[in-house]
Scaffold this motif. Structure first.
Motif, PDB file in Angstrom:
ATOM      1  N   THR A  65       0.839  -1.197   0.000  1.00  0.00           N
ATOM      2  CA  THR A  65       0.000   0.000   0.000  1.00  0.00           C
ATOM      3  C   THR A  65       0.873   1.246   0.000  1.00  0.00           C
ATOM      4  O   THR A  65       2.104   1.156  -0.019  1.00  0.00           O
ATOM      5  CB  THR A  65      -1.001   0.003   1.174  1.00  0.00           C
ATOM      6  OG1 THR A  65      -2.004   0.986   0.927  1.00  0.00           O
ATOM      7  CG2 THR A  65      -0.323   0.248   2.507  1.00  0.00           C
ATOM      8  N   TYR A  66       0.229   2.379   0.026  1.00  0.00           N
ATOM      9  CA  TYR A  66       0.921   3.659  -0.049  1.00  0.00           C
ATOM     10  C   TYR A  66       1.516   4.062   1.298  1.00  0.00           C
ATOM     11  O   TYR A  66       0.953   3.783   2.353  1.00  0.00           O
ATOM     12  CB  TYR A  66      -0.050   4.754  -0.493  1.00  0.00           C
ATOM     13  CG  TYR A  66      -0.648   4.518  -1.846  1.00  0.00           C
ATOM     14  CD1 TYR A  66       0.130   4.581  -2.990  1.00  0.00           C
ATOM     15  CD2 TYR A  66      -2.001   4.237  -1.987  1.00  0.00           C
ATOM     16  CE1 TYR A  66      -0.428   4.372  -4.249  1.00  0.00           C
ATOM     17  CE2 TYR A  66      -2.572   4.033  -3.232  1.00  0.00           C
ATOM     18  CZ  TYR A  66      -1.775   4.094  -4.355  1.00  0.00           C
ATOM     19  OH  TYR A  66      -2.328   3.882  -5.586  1.00  0.00           O
ATOM     20  N   SER A 116      -5.818   3.007   0.040  1.00  0.00           N
ATOM     21  CA  SER A 116      -4.999   2.507   1.134  1.00  0.00           C
ATOM     22  C   SER A 116      -5.872   1.793   2.176  1.00  0.00           C
ATOM     23  O   SER A 116      -5.488   0.754   2.710  1.00  0.00           O
ATOM     24  CB  SER A 116      -4.226   3.659   1.781  1.00  0.00           C
ATOM     25  OG  SER A 116      -3.322   3.174   2.731  1.00  0.00           O
TER      26      SER A 116
END
Length: 98
Positions: free
Chosen positions: A68-69, A84
């Motif tokens: 994820t970010y 996210s």
């Protein structure tokens, strides 16, 4: 100044430490928060796009891994917070399945 991603040599130098930490901790799920971490753990090239890695389950040494970010990215691009959140929900589902 802005942070920079580590070079390939820097990432490779740190991998034995990360691998040892993972072996000692034995996590149920790993969440990789940046492309460098994801690429290193998944053994893909740095040219692999993060968006191509996130949103689906992966595995590292038999441990579920979700990409994820990073939080700093989300501060710059708040519209991606929903993506996210979906990734974190995926990580929770993988955890619950173990």
């Amino acid at each position: 100044g802005r942070d920079r991603p580590p070079s390939a040599d820097e990432a490779a130098a740190c991998m034995p430490y990360l691998e040892r930490q993972i072996a000692l901790i034995k996590p149920d799920v790993i969440i990789a928060l940046v492309k460098t971490a994801a690429a290193s753990l998944l053994g893909v090239g740095e040219d692999t796009a993060l968006c191509g890695l996130r949103g689906k389950p992966h595995s590292y040494a038999g441990i579920p891994l979700v990409v994820t970010y990073h939080q700093a990215y989300l501060l710059r691009k708040p519209a991606d917070k929903a993506k996210s959140w979906q990734d974190l929900c995926l990580a929770q589902r993988l955890y619950d399945e173990r």
